[in-house]
Write an enzyme that holds these catalytic residues in place. Structure first.
Site, PDB file in Angstrom:
ATOM      1  N   LYS A  39      27.985   5.531   1.913  1.00 47.76           N
ATOM      2  CA  LYS A  39      27.855   6.567   2.937  1.00 47.76           C
ATOM      3  C   LYS A  39      29.023   6.425   3.902  1.00 47.76           C
ATOM      4  O   LYS A  39      29.685   5.394   3.925  1.00 47.76           O
ATOM      5  CB  LYS A  39      26.516   6.439   3.675  1.00 47.76           C
ATOM      6  CG  LYS A  39      26.238   5.059   4.205  1.00 47.76           C
ATOM      7  CD  LYS A  39      24.831   4.979   4.793  1.00 47.76           C
ATOM      8  CE  LYS A  39      24.596   3.553   5.270  1.00 47.76           C
ATOM      9  NZ  LYS A  39      23.279   3.343   5.801  1.00 47.76           N
ATOM     10  N   GLY A  41      20.981   0.135   9.834  1.00 44.50           N
ATOM     11  CA  GLY A  41      19.643  -0.168   9.359  1.00 44.50           C
ATOM     12  C   GLY A  41      19.492  -1.593   8.886  1.00 44.50           C
ATOM     13  O   GLY A  41      18.398  -2.125   8.801  1.00 44.50           O
ATOM     14  N   ASP A  85      24.687   2.262  -1.879  1.00 47.70           N
ATOM     15  CA  ASP A  85      24.469   2.796  -0.528  1.00 47.70           C
ATOM     16  C   ASP A  85      25.777   3.310   0.048  1.00 47.70           C
ATOM     17  O   ASP A  85      26.124   3.000   1.193  1.00 47.70           O
ATOM     18  CB  ASP A  85      23.862   1.696   0.362  1.00 47.70           C
ATOM     19  CG  ASP A  85      23.329   2.255   1.673  1.00 47.70           C
ATOM     20  OD1 ASP A  85      23.211   1.477   2.632  1.00 47.70           O
ATOM     21  OD2 ASP A  85      23.058   3.470   1.733  1.00 47.70           O
TER      22      ASP A  85
END
Lengths: 239, 698
Positions: free
Chosen positions: B204, B78, B202
């Site tokens: 992940k 992203g 973030d």
């Protein structure tokens, strides 16, 4: 069934399709290379068509000699997507015309490059099921031959990097069944951490996938995608 | 002849490559590479000439970074794309991460970017991907329009020769040992970063890299801060996906709260831990890892605690989590066979009076008031409570003047001296026997309920008569010696009565269960950890409308063993029961979905419950005063004063009872809290339905 030739030129079939019309030498070389890789399915096809083992081997050899010498490049129609179908059609035509030919063109100089192993091929023919249609058998053998090439290239790849042992030991994991217990054991054996082994297995799979897709790409034309051909091959294997 | 592949059940041909099943080989290759995996640009585009064209991006980059040898695109997400490159001068491999903000660009971005980069450059840890350099370049684009000129922001980072966690999980479930070892390394890195004041935000699986030696390296630290400020920054070229569902984001982060601290990272890590162990992401109604995939239950606590929706309940630091994980017994980490899920234990519910008394006691002690008191559910009463009721009923029946004959019955008992006690016992025995025979014979639960109920009642009467006969007989004896066998007789009839009552209760339970099975419209059964983390459906429990709000409450409850002791204590005189209640009560926090309209609903209920004990006293006092003031005489209490007092108390009591009834009719009730489950009754049907659907899916 090992391929003795060296590295493939990228997208040989494309080369054949586009440059073949002009009779470029690279194109005929490419065609020759492709034929060398996939003689086995043709042999199986011939056998399924009812030819004896001797006849089938003779036919296969003379077919290739004809291809290489006479160079059927003109018949390579750009609209025909895949090398697989092209080869089969050619061979079918050849078989149809064969009975008219008196000359048993034996072992021209060019054929020395190809290592036909008809005995092994015969053994396999016997072992695999004998009650399928010739075309079906051809496609199935094609898929298996292709996979065999990929596996060989993968082994070669790892050997060049000095990682043959890793390849041998991790090969069972290519199929995707990850069993935690044996993984831990293998990691210990190889002197790696479990995490490192996981990464190595993942790498192996990725490399296999790359090589497989590359191999498929060699044999298809611009209007087929690798995924389409892959799906077709999967279907072919089921028979 | 041909072997069969255990995975796909197809036969493996003799010339299968390497003896592997070709079907499986092809099948695994058909699945596209996981997000962020190695994408070799060489196979992206093939021209008819057979030449290989690099993807435009690489070609562009080669121009922009002359001092680097750009090799491959190794991932995209992203935020941007990552390329493998070689620094010519230093002859080392690095990774180039390109962040491309939207063309409209945020002028402050450059400054933020620089600031962030400098912060990140401070991080120097073996488990954190290090930053070598950063900067911006003007992408030479063909755009004539200066407004659309692109500035490329880039990082030069340590190159990790390996795979990311997403790819590894794609190959299969990660063994608990491996998971634990990775969590441990990640915690190390996180603790270090948190110590430097940097929160990742973030975490992940795509951001967790594992190199070829098996070492963990965390990437993209703090970059989330850069890009969440302006939503445009997320898009790349629009062809690949933007920010996916933030399944790893802590609840407080999702709410956009300002108080996001290092515990948000711990939440994400908890989710990842769960995913590593079970292969799925926890969502909605989820099972703890031990139930889902057969790992040792000792891991459950750690995973669930790390994933608590309340930051206060999580591990407060990465080190805490690491210590918890390191302290695990290694034996727990070897895969265990899937265990049968343990049945949730039901605690008995106290009666309204118990709850009220206990609740009042707690209030007086100053702790938080309980939630709405619950009515007695026959399903969960204990046998002796039932017995008590039956005895009371029989006593009442026996002493009712219009039943008549009762004193005569007792007199009749007197007549048969030797057989007096026997008659009572005999009667009870016969009742019990009848009950047992009936149960064996009859299949209908409903009929059993009625018959055993009647029989239990009658046996109680017999037992009472037996006891009462002693009263009657006693004056006859000068020696005050009980008749021979009296005690035995009493015990016998008591036992038989108890058995009959138990049989009655069992049938009652079964019958109620039967009816309840079909009518669950306002009954919801929720596992404790789901209620605690708030992963309930986004439906208001009172009215059934959509809501994302969560109301946090504390529920008190008694563990099973304490429940029985408490009741015994109450029977023994009240105070021991209270003491046990206070000592053994446990608390749990839940996060329940309520819409803003009904958020205060529960607190209303609580308020009403708690003023209950106050009201009669108040009204009694007022009444007393009303009666007392006109006469001003004390003592003796004048009739008006007494009348006033009594009336006042009565009024207060009535008001209280009315309020209680209103309470009991209202939604929502927390019916009971067991170790592993919470049961809600009188919830909105939509909510109950959603909960049921979640449990079916799980």
């Amino acid at each position: 069934m090992s391929d003795p030739s060296g590295r493939f030129v990228t997208t040989q079939w494309n080369l054949v399709l586009t440059a073949g019309q002009q009779g470029a030498p690279e194109a005929s070389d490419a065609l020759a290379a492709l034929c060398q890789a996939y003689w086995h399915p043709l042999y199986v096809y011939a056998r399924r068509r009812g030819k004896s083992a001797e006849d089938a081997s003779d036919l296969t050899q003379s077919f290739f000699a004809t291809v290489i010498e006479k160079s059927f490049l003109e018949s390579a129609d750009p609209d025909r997507g895949r090398f697989r179908t092209f080869l089969l059609t050619l061979f079918q035509r050849f078989l149809g015309q064969e009975y008219r030919r008196e000359q048993t063109q034996k072992h021209g100089g060019h054929l020395k490059k190809i290592a036909f192993n008809f005995d092994a091929a015969e053994q396999l023919c016997l072992q695999n099921s004998a009650d399928v249609a010739p075309e079906v058998a051809f496609e199935k053998e094609w898929a298996l031959t292709l996979l065999g090439h990929v596996m060989d290239r993968l082994a070669e790849d790892y050997q060049q990097r000095g990682k043959s042992e890793l390849f041998q030991k991790c090969r069972p994991w290519l199929n995707g069944n990850v069993d935690g217990a044996s993984e831990a054991k293998l990691a210990k054996e190889l002197g790696m951490t479990e995490g490192a082994l996981r990464v190595a297995i993942h790498r192996l799979r990725e490399r296999f996938r790359e090589l497989l897709r590359a191999e498929i790409a060699e044999t298809i034309g611009p209007d087929t995608t690798v995924d389409e051909e892959l799906a077709h091959l999967r279907q072919a294997l089921i028979g | 002849m041909n072997t069969i592949c255990p995975q796909c059940q197809q036969s493996i041909p003799a010339n299968a490559p390497g003896g592997l099943c070709p079907h499986c080989l092809l099948r695994n290759s058909a699945q596209g590479p996981a997000n962020g995996s190695l994408l070799n640009a060489a196979y992206a585009v093939t021209t008819p000439q057979g030449a290989v064209q690099a993807t435009p991006a690489i070609a562009e980059l080669v121009q922009l970074f002359p001092h680097l040898e750009i090799m491959d695109l190794i991932g995209h997400g992203g935020m941007g794309a990552v390329y493998k490159a070689r620094q010519r001068k230093l002859d080392r491999m690095i990774a180039v991460k390109i962040i491309r903000p939207d063309a409209t660009g945020d002028p402050a971005f450059a400054e933020r970017f620089a600031r962030e980069a400098r912060t990140l450059a401070r991080l120097s840890h073996p488990s954190i991907v290090g930053i070598h350099d950063f900067g911006e370049v003007d992408a030479k684009s063909e755009e004539k329009d200066p407004a659309r000129r692109n500035t490329l922001y880039y990082f030069l980072m340590e190159y990790v020769d390996g795979a990311n966690l997403r790819q590894l999980m794609h190959s299969g479930k990660i063994s608990p040992e491996l998971a634990v070892s990775m969590i441990s390394q990640i915690c190390d890195a996180l603790q270090y970063a948190h110590g430097e004041g940097i929160v990742h935000r973030d975490i992940k699986p795509e951001n967790i890299l594992i190199d070829s030696r098996g070492r963990v390296k965390i990437a993209d630290f703090g970059l989330a801060k850069l890009v969440t400020r302006s939503g445009d920054d997320w898009t790349l070229t629009g062809t690949h996906q933007v920010m996916g569902t933030p399944r790893y984001m802590a609840p407080e982060q999702m709410e956009g709260s300002r108080n996001v601290d290092q515990r948000a990272d711990i939440y994400s890590l908890g989710v990842i831990f769960y995913e590593m162990l079970t292969g799925t992401i926890p969502a909605g109604h989820f099972d703890p890892p031990s139930r889902k995939s057969g790992v040792h239950p000792g891991l459950d606590e750690i995973v669930l605690r790390a994933m608590s929706s309340d930051p206060q309940r999580r591990y407060q630091s990465a080190t805490e989590l690491r210590v918890a994980v390191d302290q695990l017994d290694p034996a727990m980490l070897h895969r265990m066979p899937a265990q049968t899920p343990s049945q949730p234990s039901h605690t008995g519910l106290s009666t309204i009076i118990d709850r009220e008394i206990a609740g009042t006691w707690r209030m007086m002690m100053g702790s938080e008031p309980t939630t709405a008191p619950s009515t007695v559910s026959p399903e969960r009463t204990r046998p002796f409570l039932l017995l008590l009721i039956l005895f009371a009923a029989s006593a009442a029946t026996a002493s009712m003047p219009w039943i008549g004959g009762t004193p005569r019955a007792i007199n009749a008992v007197r007549q048969f001296r030797g057989g007096d006690l026997a008659s009572g016992t005999g009667a009870a025995a016969i009742m019990g026997l009848c009950a047992m025979i009936w149960i064996i014979v009859s299949a209908s639960v409903r009929r059993n309920v009625i018959v055993t109920g009647v029989l239990a009642f009658l046996s109680c009467c017999s037992l009472l008569l037996t006891i009462l006969s002693w009263q009657e007989i006693q004056p006859e004896f000068t020696t005050m010696q009980p008749l021979p066998g009296f005690h035995i007789a009493v015990i016998l009839s008591a036992t038989i009565t108890a058995l009959t009552a138990a049989a009655f209760r069992q049938n009652l339970v079964a019958w109620i269960k039967e009816t309840q099975e079909t009518d669950l419209s306002d009954f919801a059964r929720v596992p404790s950890h789901v209620a605690e983390t708030g992963h309930l459906p986004d439906i208001c429990m009172t009215c059934g409308c959509q809501t994302h709000d969560r109301l946090r409450r504390t529920i008190e409850y008694q563990p099973k063993w304490a429940e029985s002791m408490m009741i015994l204590g109450f029977i023994m005189g009240g105070i021991p029961g209270l003491i046990i209640a206070v000592l053994t009560q446990k608390q749990t926090h839940v996060a329940l979905p309520f819409c803003s309209k009904h958020k205060s609903h529960l607190s209303h209920l609580v308020k009403v419950a708690s003023i209950g004990w106050l009201l009669p006293a108040l009204t009694g006092g007022v009444g007393f005063l009303v009666g007392y003031l006109p006469t001003h005489k004390l003592p003796p209490l004048q009739p008006p004063a007494i009348a006033g007092l009594v009336l006042g108390i009565a009024l207060g009591l009535i008001a209280y009872i009315v309020a209680l009834i209103w309470l009991s009719l209202n939604r929502v009730k927390i019916e009971q809290k067991a170790e592993h489950e919470v049961l809600f009754s009188r919830v909105a049907p939509k909510f109950a339905k959603a909960v049921r659907e979640m449990s079916v899916k799980a």
